[in-house]
Design a protein around this motif. Sequence first.
Motif, PDB file in Angstrom:
ATOM      1  N   GLY A  93       0.799  -1.133   0.004  1.00 15.09           N
ATOM      2  CA  GLY A  93      -0.092   0.041   0.028  1.00 15.09           C
ATOM      3  C   GLY A  93       0.907   1.143  -0.009  1.00 15.09           C
ATOM      4  O   GLY A  93       2.036   1.289  -0.530  1.00 15.09           O
ATOM      5  N   GLY A  94       0.259   2.302   0.723  1.00 17.88           N
ATOM      6  CA  GLY A  94       1.007   3.528   0.529  1.00 17.88           C
ATOM      7  C   GLY A  94       1.825   3.916   1.730  1.00 17.88           C
ATOM      8  O   GLY A  94       1.911   2.872   2.995  1.00 17.88           O
ATOM      9  N   GLY A  95       2.354   4.885   2.346  1.00 19.95           N
ATOM     10  CA  GLY A  95       3.057   5.358   3.467  1.00 19.95           C
ATOM     11  C   GLY A  95       2.137   5.029   4.820  1.00 19.95           C
ATOM     12  O   GLY A  95       2.825   4.316   5.582  1.00 19.95           O
ATOM     13  N   SER A  96       0.997   5.039   4.590  1.00 18.47           N
ATOM     14  CA  SER A  96       0.227   4.504   5.853  1.00 18.47           C
ATOM     15  C   SER A  96       0.231   3.234   6.144  1.00 18.47           C
ATOM     16  O   SER A  96       0.455   2.684   7.368  1.00 18.47           O
ATOM     17  CB  SER A  96      -1.382   5.088   5.847  1.00 18.47           C
ATOM     18  N   VAL A  97       0.263   2.395   5.156  1.00 14.91           N
ATOM     19  CA  VAL A  97       0.338   0.878   5.436  1.00 14.91           C
ATOM     20  C   VAL A  97       1.650   0.581   5.862  1.00 14.91           C
ATOM     21  O   VAL A  97       1.972  -0.082   6.671  1.00 14.91           O
ATOM     22  CB  VAL A  97      -0.168  -0.021   4.117  1.00 14.91           C
ATOM     23  N   LEU A  98       2.644   0.944   5.181  1.00  8.64           N
ATOM     24  CA  LEU A  98       4.042   1.093   5.379  1.00  8.64           C
ATOM     25  C   LEU A  98       4.192   1.343   6.873  1.00  8.64           C
ATOM     26  O   LEU A  98       5.178   0.752   7.781  1.00  8.64           O
ATOM     27  CB  LEU A  98       4.888   1.694   4.347  1.00  8.64           C
ATOM     28  N   ASP A  99       4.024   2.524   7.388  1.00  6.29           N
ATOM     29  CA  ASP A  99       4.383   3.068   8.559  1.00  6.29           C
ATOM     30  C   ASP A  99       3.588   2.091   9.632  1.00  6.29           C
ATOM     31  O   ASP A  99       4.129   1.867  10.658  1.00  6.29           O
ATOM     32  CB  ASP A  99       3.687   4.507   8.788  1.00  6.29           C
ATOM     33  N   GLY A 100       2.448   1.995   9.390  1.00  2.00           N
ATOM     34  CA  GLY A 100       1.650   1.060  10.408  1.00  2.00           C
ATOM     35  C   GLY A 100       2.395  -0.449  10.526  1.00  2.00           C
ATOM     36  O   GLY A 100       2.338  -0.994  11.388  1.00  2.00           O
ATOM     37  N   THR A 101       2.869  -0.986   9.299  1.00  2.00           N
ATOM     38  CA  THR A 101       3.631  -2.365   9.398  1.00  2.00           C
ATOM     39  C   THR A 101       4.850  -2.044  10.265  1.00  2.00           C
ATOM     40  O   THR A 101       5.271  -3.158  10.986  1.00  2.00           O
ATOM     41  CB  THR A 101       3.945  -2.590   7.898  1.00  2.00           C
ATOM     42  N   LYS A 102       5.373  -1.002  10.090  1.00  2.00           N
ATOM     43  CA  LYS A 102       6.911  -0.744  11.033  1.00  2.00           C
ATOM     44  C   LYS A 102       6.529  -0.787  12.357  1.00  2.00           C
ATOM     45  O   LYS A 102       7.080  -1.300  13.337  1.00  2.00           O
ATOM     46  CB  LYS A 102       7.399   0.591  10.486  1.00  2.00           C
ATOM     47  N   PHE A 103       5.279  -0.130  12.580  1.00  2.00           N
ATOM     48  CA  PHE A 103       4.774  -0.365  14.195  1.00  2.00           C
ATOM     49  C   PHE A 103       4.731  -1.626  14.458  1.00  2.00           C
ATOM     50  O   PHE A 103       4.806  -2.010  15.795  1.00  2.00           O
ATOM     51  CB  PHE A 103       3.698   0.723  14.368  1.00  2.00           C
ATOM     52  N   ILE A 104       3.674  -2.356  13.725  1.00  2.00           N
ATOM     53  CA  ILE A 104       3.541  -3.747  14.074  1.00  2.00           C
ATOM     54  C   ILE A 104       4.543  -4.665  14.322  1.00  2.00           C
ATOM     55  O   ILE A 104       5.011  -5.372  15.218  1.00  2.00           O
ATOM     56  CB  ILE A 104       2.534  -4.403  13.015  1.00  2.00           C
ATOM     57  N   ALA A 105       5.814  -4.314  13.475  1.00  2.00           N
ATOM     58  CA  ALA A 105       6.922  -5.073  13.464  1.00  2.00           C
ATOM     59  C   ALA A 105       7.541  -4.864  14.766  1.00  2.00           C
ATOM     60  O   ALA A 105       8.088  -5.675  15.478  1.00  2.00           O
ATOM     61  CB  ALA A 105       8.012  -4.438  12.226  1.00  2.00           C
ATOM     62  N   ALA A 106       7.744  -3.531  15.412  1.00  2.00           N
ATOM     63  CA  ALA A 106       8.384  -3.283  16.438  1.00  2.00           C
ATOM     64  C   ALA A 106       7.650  -3.498  17.669  1.00  2.00           C
ATOM     65  O   ALA A 106       8.108  -4.037  18.734  1.00  2.00           O
ATOM     66  CB  ALA A 106       8.763  -1.768  16.607  1.00  2.00           C
ATOM     67  N   ALA A 107       6.250  -3.487  17.647  1.00  2.00           N
ATOM     68  CA  ALA A 107       5.567  -3.587  18.639  1.00  2.00           C
ATOM     69  C   ALA A 107       5.170  -5.203  19.105  1.00  2.00           C
ATOM     70  O   ALA A 107       5.138  -5.443  20.275  1.00  2.00           O
ATOM     71  CB  ALA A 107       3.962  -3.163  18.749  1.00  2.00           C
ATOM     72  N   ALA A 108       5.172  -6.001  18.386  1.00  2.00           N
ATOM     73  CA  ALA A 108       4.975  -7.361  18.395  1.00  2.00           C
ATOM     74  C   ALA A 108       6.426  -7.919  19.040  1.00  2.00           C
ATOM     75  O   ALA A 108       6.099  -8.901  19.899  1.00  2.00           O
ATOM     76  CB  ALA A 108       4.846  -8.159  16.967  1.00  2.00           C
ATOM     77  N   HIS A 109       7.368  -7.295  19.005  1.00  2.00           N
ATOM     78  CA  HIS A 109       8.661  -7.919  19.784  1.00  2.00           C
ATOM     79  C   HIS A 109       9.083  -6.980  21.111  1.00  2.00           C
ATOM     80  O   HIS A 109       9.934  -7.163  21.562  1.00  2.00           O
ATOM     81  CB  HIS A 109       9.733  -7.794  18.776  1.00  2.00           C
ATOM     82  N   TYR A 110       8.077  -5.967  21.189  1.00  2.00           N
ATOM     83  CA  TYR A 110       8.226  -4.942  22.514  1.00  2.00           C
ATOM     84  C   TYR A 110       8.140  -5.773  23.559  1.00  2.00           C
ATOM     85  O   TYR A 110       7.346  -6.594  24.009  1.00  2.00           O
ATOM     86  CB  TYR A 110       7.509  -3.758  22.103  1.00  2.00           C
ATOM     87  N   ASP A 111       8.719  -5.148  24.860  1.00  2.00           N
ATOM     88  CA  ASP A 111       8.558  -5.567  26.013  1.00  2.00           C
ATOM     89  C   ASP A 111       7.002  -5.715  26.245  1.00  2.00           C
ATOM     90  O   ASP A 111       6.636  -4.709  26.568  1.00  2.00           O
ATOM     91  CB  ASP A 111       9.438  -4.664  26.885  1.00  2.00           C
TER      92      ASP A 111
END
Length: 386
Positions: A93-111
């Motif tokens: 998708g666009g920047g929103s999907v990419l940015d959102g996916t970056k958050f998912i990537a970091a959040a899923a492994h977050y403390d």
Amino acid sequence: MNNFILHTPTKVLFGKGQVAQLRGQIPADARILVTYGGGSVVRSGLLEQIRSELAGLTLFEFGGIEPNPTYETLMGAVELARAEKIDFLLAVGGGSVLDGTKFIAAAAHYDPAKDPWHILETVGGEVASAIPLGSVLTLPATGSEMNMGAVITRKSTGDKQHFFSPLVMPRFAVLDPVLTYTLPARQVANGVVDAFIHTLEQYLTYPVNAKVQDRFAEGLLLTLAEEGPKALVEPENYDVRANIMWSATLALNGLIGAGVPQDWATHMLGHEITALHGLDHAQTLAVVLPALLDAKREQKRAKLLQYAERVWDLRSGSEAELIDGAIKATRDFFERMGIKTRLRDYVADANIDTLLAKLEEHGMTALGEHGDIDLVQSRHIYEAAW
Ligand code: NZQ
Ligand code: ZN
């Protein structure tokens, strides 16, 4: 030129039909979560094509990531990623999907003891691990496909904040200009103006004799100014789309910003306008930038004169006239793309006190390349943007 370290490991697969290369970019045994937005990739057939390219692999899907992606929506994907032990994310998708996916990537492994919003509050400083991700871009604008930034909105509190982490930089970016043919005119314009202003945030500061960065930046600005209006009238002109797409990636992948001062005040003031009033990201920038350039004309004088001459071919008149001419040419370009450049064009009441309170809450009290845009200056810029 200032010292710099540049590391941009994203593999770019550029051009017509490059989605066919997708399978080779993802480990065969991966548990993959494909993320997408409100449905444009369903309507265009891209999602179906991706399913068939990846047939036989372990695929999950998460759709519905909205423009200005929200924490509230994304937390649903974080839960899914944790529950299904996802080990690769594919953003389509666009920047929103990419940015959102970056958050998912970091959040899923977050403390797990911490609310992942903490990632935004600490600007990504405590991200120690992330799910690897790749991207198929459908909207050239943000550069998110080749950078380490993401901007996330929290609806319940009215916050729009960013974080950075090299761990969320996409492993690869599929950039097929044909995928941008279906963009509505408003999003074409948003993308061109966003990329143009990304370039200016890294170029219109003060000279440090960085000739390569300056001339790369001027090349991007000239290309976007030439090709942007053409994309509105010839949506299926491949060369036009290709030049815009590559310009938008290079505008914010670190290259032109290496070794030079950077501003970003227009973006920080703009994010608060989106969070409060819901304007598109590029609309906020088109509103703020002309007012900011006028307010900072003394500090930016040398680069404004260079910009006037090399980008807008303005060569005669006093320095003040040349700077006025460059600001006017910039505003006219945005309007030509169909983006209004006054806040009053979008809202009945700017609510500047609330915008300033949010800037303060987010620590945005010393903005710009000199750190001299305080809340008093920001008020002046918001007022001038009206
Ligand atoms: O959601 P879908 O249905 O996919 O529709 C989207 C959305 O409605 C649509 N669209 C995208 N590609 C399309 C298409 N429609 C038809 N055909 C296509 N090929 O366009 C709409 C807008 O999409 P969005 O992703 O929101 O736009 P954009 O790429 O401009 O991203 C804006 C977001 O990126 C952030 C902004 O703040 C904003 O949240 N930014 C991210 C940056 C970064 N990561 O480095 C830097 C930027 O300065 C920016 O702040
Ligand atoms: Zn932007």
